[in-house]
Design a protein around this motif. Structure first.
Motif, PDB file in Angstrom:
ATOM      1  N   LEU A 262      46.061 -16.931 -12.922  1.00 39.04           N
ATOM      2  CA  LEU A 262      46.440 -15.808 -13.778  1.00 39.04           C
ATOM      3  C   LEU A 262      47.215 -16.327 -14.984  1.00 39.04           C
ATOM      4  CD1 LEU A 262      46.586 -12.773 -14.352  1.00 39.04           C
ATOM      5  CD2 LEU A 262      48.667 -12.687 -12.941  1.00 39.04           C
ATOM      6  N   ARG A 263      46.592 -16.280 -16.149  1.00 38.23           N
ATOM      7  CA  ARG A 263      47.211 -16.820 -17.352  1.00 38.23           C
ATOM      8  C   ARG A 263      48.197 -15.859 -17.993  1.00 38.23           C
ATOM      9  NH1 ARG A 263      45.769 -20.703 -15.301  1.00 38.23           N
ATOM     10  NH2 ARG A 263      44.333 -22.316 -16.043  1.00 38.23           N
ATOM     11  N   CYS A 264      47.947 -14.570 -17.880  1.00 38.10           N
ATOM     12  CA  CYS A 264      48.842 -13.593 -18.513  1.00 38.10           C
ATOM     13  C   CYS A 264      48.621 -12.219 -17.889  1.00 38.10           C
ATOM     14  CB  CYS A 264      48.555 -13.527 -20.015  1.00 38.10           C
ATOM     15  SG  CYS A 264      49.973 -13.037 -21.008  1.00 38.10           S
ATOM     16  N   ALA A 265      49.709 -11.487 -17.719  1.00 40.32           N
ATOM     17  CA  ALA A 265      49.649 -10.118 -17.200  1.00 40.32           C
ATOM     18  C   ALA A 265      50.226  -9.182 -18.252  1.00 40.32           C
ATOM     19  CB  ALA A 265      50.425 -10.001 -15.894  1.00 40.32           C
ATOM     20  N   LEU A 266      49.403  -8.282 -18.751  1.00 36.83           N
ATOM     21  CA  LEU A 266      49.783  -7.348 -19.805  1.00 36.83           C
ATOM     22  C   LEU A 266      49.780  -5.929 -19.253  1.00 36.83           C
ATOM     23  CD1 LEU A 266      47.482  -8.733 -22.665  1.00 36.83           C
ATOM     24  CD2 LEU A 266      49.796  -9.482 -22.039  1.00 36.83           C
ATOM     25  N   THR A 267      50.723  -5.130 -19.720  1.00 36.49           N
ATOM     26  CA  THR A 267      50.804  -3.760 -19.216  1.00 36.49           C
ATOM     27  C   THR A 267      51.238  -2.818 -20.322  1.00 36.49           C
ATOM     28  OG1 THR A 267      51.585  -2.403 -17.366  1.00 36.49           O
ATOM     29  CG2 THR A 267      53.225  -3.782 -18.459  1.00 36.49           C
ATOM     30  N   PHE A 268      51.311  -1.547 -19.979  1.00 33.83           N
ATOM     31  CA  PHE A 268      51.793  -0.518 -20.883  1.00 33.83           C
ATOM     32  C   PHE A 268      52.962   0.202 -20.222  1.00 33.83           C
ATOM     33  CE2 PHE A 268      47.990   0.659 -18.554  1.00 33.83           C
ATOM     34  CZ  PHE A 268      48.405   1.757 -17.813  1.00 33.83           C
ATOM     35  N   VAL A 269      53.829   0.754 -21.024  1.00 36.78           N
ATOM     36  CA  VAL A 269      54.901   1.592 -20.500  1.00 36.78           C
ATOM     37  C   VAL A 269      54.251   2.883 -20.029  1.00 36.78           C
ATOM     38  CG1 VAL A 269      57.025   2.821 -21.085  1.00 36.78           C
ATOM     39  CG2 VAL A 269      56.617   0.514 -21.985  1.00 36.78           C
ATOM     40  N   CYS A 270      54.384   3.162 -18.731  1.00 43.11           N
ATOM     41  CA  CYS A 270      53.505   4.120 -18.054  1.00 43.11           C
ATOM     42  C   CYS A 270      54.186   5.458 -17.799  1.00 43.11           C
ATOM     43  CB  CYS A 270      53.056   3.497 -16.725  1.00 43.11           C
ATOM     44  SG  CYS A 270      51.893   4.523 -15.804  1.00 43.11           S
ATOM     45  N   GLY A 271      53.502   6.523 -18.161  1.00 43.68           N
ATOM     46  CA  GLY A 271      54.005   7.865 -17.901  1.00 43.68           C
ATOM     47  C   GLY A 271      53.552   8.428 -16.565  1.00 43.68           C
ATOM     48  N   GLY A 272      52.730   7.674 -15.833  1.00 42.03           N
ATOM     49  CA  GLY A 272      52.272   8.131 -14.524  1.00 42.03           C
ATOM     50  C   GLY A 272      50.765   8.278 -14.478  1.00 42.03           C
ATOM     51  N   ALA A 273      50.217   8.151 -13.283  1.00 33.37           N
ATOM     52  CA  ALA A 273      48.771   8.294 -13.060  1.00 33.37           C
ATOM     53  C   ALA A 273      48.486   9.686 -12.517  1.00 33.37           C
ATOM     54  CB  ALA A 273      48.274   7.230 -12.078  1.00 33.37           C
ATOM     55  N   SER A 274      47.593  10.394 -13.165  1.00 38.11           N
ATOM     56  CA  SER A 274      47.275  11.752 -12.729  1.00 38.11           C
ATOM     57  C   SER A 274      46.157  11.742 -11.689  1.00 38.11           C
ATOM     58  CB  SER A 274      46.862  12.611 -13.926  1.00 38.11           C
ATOM     59  OG  SER A 274      45.761  12.032 -14.597  1.00 38.11           O
ATOM     60  N   ASP A 275      46.107  12.799 -10.903  1.00 38.38           N
ATOM     61  CA  ASP A 275      44.994  12.999  -9.977  1.00 38.38           C
ATOM     62  C   ASP A 275      43.715  13.277 -10.765  1.00 38.38           C
ATOM     63  OD1 ASP A 275      46.847  12.865  -7.892  1.00 38.38           O
ATOM     64  OD2 ASP A 275      47.066  15.051  -7.784  1.00 38.38           O
TER      65      ASP A 275
ATOM     66  N   ARG B 116      53.737   8.834  -5.905  1.00 40.48           N
ATOM     67  CA  ARG B 116      54.346   7.517  -6.095  1.00 40.48           C
ATOM     68  C   ARG B 116      54.955   7.373  -7.491  1.00 40.48           C
ATOM     69  NH1 ARG B 116      55.735   3.380  -8.080  1.00 40.48           N
ATOM     70  NH2 ARG B 116      55.464   1.233  -7.369  1.00 40.48           N
ATOM     71  N   CYS B 117      54.338   7.990  -8.489  1.00 43.11           N
ATOM     72  CA  CYS B 117      54.825   7.876  -9.867  1.00 43.11           C
ATOM     73  C   CYS B 117      56.183   8.547 -10.058  1.00 43.11           C
ATOM     74  CB  CYS B 117      53.820   8.495 -10.826  1.00 43.11           C
ATOM     75  SG  CYS B 117      52.171   7.760 -10.728  1.00 43.11           S
ATOM     76  N   LYS B 118      56.464   9.557  -9.248  1.00 41.71           N
ATOM     77  CA  LYS B 118      57.714  10.302  -9.422  1.00 41.71           C
ATOM     78  C   LYS B 118      58.929   9.534  -8.936  1.00 41.71           C
ATOM     79  CE  LYS B 118      55.078  14.561  -9.012  1.00 41.71           C
ATOM     80  NZ  LYS B 118      54.785  15.771  -8.198  1.00 41.71           N
ATOM     81  N   ILE B 119      58.697   8.472  -8.154  1.00 35.34           N
ATOM     82  CA  ILE B 119      59.814   7.653  -7.682  1.00 35.34           C
ATOM     83  C   ILE B 119      59.607   6.196  -8.097  1.00 35.34           C
ATOM     84  CG2 ILE B 119      60.510   9.152  -5.779  1.00 35.34           C
ATOM     85  CD1 ILE B 119      58.641   6.318  -4.529  1.00 35.34           C
ATOM     86  N   CYS B 120      58.827   5.987  -9.157  1.00 36.30           N
ATOM     87  CA  CYS B 120      58.495   4.631  -9.583  1.00 36.30           C
ATOM     88  C   CYS B 120      59.749   3.901 -10.066  1.00 36.30           C
ATOM     89  CB  CYS B 120      57.462   4.663 -10.702  1.00 36.30           C
ATOM     90  SG  CYS B 120      56.962   3.008 -11.231  1.00 36.30           S
ATOM     91  N   PRO B 121      60.077   2.763  -9.461  1.00 42.79           N
ATOM     92  CA  PRO B 121      61.259   2.018  -9.888  1.00 42.79           C
ATOM     93  C   PRO B 121      61.008   1.135 -11.103  1.00 42.79           C
ATOM     94  CG  PRO B 121      60.331   0.999  -7.932  1.00 42.79           C
ATOM     95  CD  PRO B 121      59.492   2.210  -8.231  1.00 42.79           C
ATOM     96  N   ASP B 122      59.745   0.975 -11.498  1.00 42.68           N
ATOM     97  CA  ASP B 122      59.439   0.148 -12.668  1.00 42.68           C
ATOM     98  C   ASP B 122      58.195   0.665 -13.365  1.00 42.68           C
ATOM     99  OD1 ASP B 122      59.251  -1.778 -14.623  1.00 42.68           O
ATOM    100  OD2 ASP B 122      58.263  -3.234 -13.321  1.00 42.68           O
ATOM    101  N   ALA B 123      58.380   1.662 -14.228  1.00 40.41           N
ATOM    102  CA  ALA B 123      57.277   2.168 -15.039  1.00 40.41           C
ATOM    103  C   ALA B 123      57.225   1.477 -16.393  1.00 40.41           C
ATOM    104  CB  ALA B 123      57.425   3.679 -15.238  1.00 40.41           C
ATOM    105  N   ILE B 124      58.133   0.512 -16.631  1.00 38.50           N
ATOM    106  CA  ILE B 124      58.240  -0.126 -17.948  1.00 38.50           C
ATOM    107  C   ILE B 124      57.759  -1.575 -17.936  1.00 38.50           C
ATOM    108  CG2 ILE B 124      60.061   1.423 -18.725  1.00 38.50           C
ATOM    109  CD1 ILE B 124      62.122  -0.678 -18.017  1.00 38.50           C
ATOM    110  N   GLY B 125      57.157  -2.001 -16.840  1.00 37.21           N
ATOM    111  CA  GLY B 125      56.483  -3.284 -16.805  1.00 37.21           C
ATOM    112  C   GLY B 125      57.384  -4.500 -16.833  1.00 37.21           C
ATOM    113  N   GLU B 126      58.426  -4.495 -16.004  1.00 34.37           N
ATOM    114  CA  GLU B 126      59.364  -5.618 -16.019  1.00 34.37           C
ATOM    115  C   GLU B 126      58.771  -6.905 -15.460  1.00 34.37           C
ATOM    116  OE1 GLU B 126      63.469  -5.158 -15.120  1.00 34.37           O
ATOM    117  OE2 GLU B 126      63.400  -2.977 -15.344  1.00 34.37           O
ATOM    118  N   SER B 127      57.751  -6.805 -14.616  1.00 41.35           N
ATOM    119  CA  SER B 127      57.159  -8.017 -14.043  1.00 41.35           C
ATOM    120  C   SER B 127      55.960  -8.518 -14.844  1.00 41.35           C
ATOM    121  CB  SER B 127      56.748  -7.775 -12.581  1.00 41.35           C
ATOM    122  OG  SER B 127      55.776  -6.754 -12.498  1.00 41.35           O
ATOM    123  N   ALA B 128      55.639  -7.852 -15.957  1.00 39.99           N
ATOM    124  CA  ALA B 128      54.544  -8.292 -16.814  1.00 39.99           C
ATOM    125  C   ALA B 128      55.031  -9.382 -17.769  1.00 39.99           C
ATOM    126  CB  ALA B 128      53.987  -7.112 -17.605  1.00 39.99           C
TER     127      ALA B 128
END
Length: 455
Positions: free
Chosen positions: A242-255, A316-328
């Motif tokens: 894995l050379r790079c992990a990119l993400t977005f600041v996430c507002g949640g995944a809808s059904d 799961r999104c309502k209790i997400c401890p990292d929606a801002i991609g700290e591990s990316a």
């Protein structure tokens, strides 16, 4: 931090509201043991084909982003946090400026970008902060915001840094749904540009991806990347390929039911669709539906999302401890003062470069013209303004998890995310309100899910 003495059953993860449907459990356990189904609620969920043995359950619990979420693991940053937490807390409370990073344009940005690692109590670690957009006008236009993640995905391929990109894209057979995609060229990356708000399982065959033994990059939700980082602790191939992990600041995944309601509103059936695009072709761009017989329908972003009661965000999104991609390695956000668009604009991304690897990619992409950075300084306080809902969530999660725990519901084990410290930015009354509300919702079943069955 929360530790369990025994692993949760797959059913307990799902019914406890901890599953986001990333697919990694199927990837590590095998398709002969776990299948994924679309539930009546419109969620992609794992179902055990037979009783899972202890070793398999332990492996699933070790990698699942519903059972374990970790921030960036860096001892130097951890030491910096301890020394700076009081200053950062005061800056948030008083609205003052926190640590800042300099942004610049073109090659000047490459030469002058500040490299000193920064840290913020809410936003976590960063090597650099900026506002930018794709250098190619078409990529900028077709991307969901400023096209930065699409442009970086293309650059990773064209520069030879990665052999392919793992991401999600609209299903060709069912355009309303999303599916895991591997892109080997820039054109394929562009074809997958734009937000996909419904359920998606990008990691459903991730171990098979590793079996390819080729360098690749990942563009996915923060929780998906958290899952991959978990897997890296027990499978060295992740860090090898894995050379790079990119993400977005996430507002949640809808059904998927959110999308189904939109289709129903226009009086069409899902099997009539040839296109379902959530965003893109402008910023934020319209939600656009096209049918096989040539009809088309559009909703503005405001029409699509103005009523929060209809978002159908997964538990799961309502209790997400990292929606801002700290591990990316790098995270990109919308840039909307106040947290929402007031109309269409040319498209700009907030860019949080998280790691030295991300910084190398960012600098190289700037130098090549793949992305462009605005010539202005950007601070964490700017991100507070662009994403106020993320600040509120980060400050609320510790109390929400405490409320779930009080209701007897399982909660994720968290590391390095400063949840308790963020909660101390609130008043006691605010934390009690969040905890009591979460406990009440958990007891009512609103933070859990029914048993996963196929619709």
């Amino acid at each position: 931090m929360n530790r369990r003495h025994s692993p949760l059953l797959l059913e307990e993860i799902v019914e406890g509201g901890l599953c986001i449907g990333c697919g990694l459990c199927k990837g590590v356990a095998g398709a002969d043991r776990i299948q994924f189904v679309l539930t009546p609620e419109g969620r992609e969920r794992p179902v055990a084909r037979r009783t899972l043995d202890q070793a398999t359950l332990e492996r699933i619990n070790a990698v699942c982003p519903g059972t374990r979420v970790e921030g960036a693991a860096n001892a130097a940053r951890a030491a910096h946090v301890q020394g700076a937490a009081g200053v950062e807390r005061a800056a948030h409370a008083e609205g003052g400026a926190g640590p800042e990073g300099a942004a610049s344009a073109g090659e000047a940005a490459v030469e002058t970008a500040r490299t000193r690692a920064m840290h913020d109590l809410v936003w976590g670690p960063a090597e650099h902060l900026s506002i930018g957009y794709a250098g190619d006008p078409e990529v900028r236009y077709r991307g969901a915001t400023g096209g930065v993640l699409t442009a970086l995905g293309q650059f990773l391929l064209t520069s030879g840094r990665a052999k392919f990109i793992l991401h999600v894209a609209a299903s060709r057979k069912e355009p309303m749904r999303s599916e895991r995609a591997l892109s080997f060229d820039a054109a394929s990356i562009l074809e997958g540009a734009g937000s996909r708000y419904g359920p998606a399982a990008p990691l459903i065959d991730f171990t098979a991806v590793l079996d390819r033994a080729e360098p690749f990059a990942l563009i996915a939700k923060p929780c998906d990347i958290a899952a991959v980082r978990n897997l890296a602790r027990i499978d060295p191939r992740v860090d090898r390929y894995l050379r790079c992990a990119l993400t977005f600041v996430c507002g949640g995944a809808s059904d998927l039911t959110k999308s189904e309601e939109v289709v129903s509103k226009f009086g069409i059936r899902p099997d009539e669709l040839s296109l379902f695009r959530y965003r893109g072709n402008g910023c934020p761009g319209p939600t656009r539906l096209e049918t096989k017989d040539g009809r088309s329908f559009e909703l503005t972003y405001q029409d699509m999302w103005e009523d929060e009661a209809t978002w159908r965000i997964q538990p799961r999104c309502k209790i997400c401890p990292d929606a801002i991609g700290e591990s990316a390695d790098l995270a990109a956000s919308d840039v909307w003062p106040g947290g929402g668009p007031t109309g269409e604009d040319a498209g700009f991304n907030g860019i949080i470069v998280r790691t030295e690897r991300g910084l190398e990619l960012y600098r190289a992409a700037l130098a090549a013209g793949a992305i462009v950075a605005e010539p202005r300084e950007v601070s964490f306080r700017d991100f507070d303004e662009f994403q106020p809902h993320q600040v509120r969530k980060k400050r609320a999660v510790w109390a929400r998890l405490a409320g779930m725990r009080a209701a007897g519901q399982p909660v994720p084990e968290t590391h390095g995310l400063r949840l308790a410290e963020c909660a101390r930015m609130n008043t006691l009354a605010e934390n009690l309100d969040e905890a009591r509300g979460a406990r009440r919702r958990a007891k009512q079943g609103r933070l859990g899910e029914p048993p996963a069955v196929e619709r």
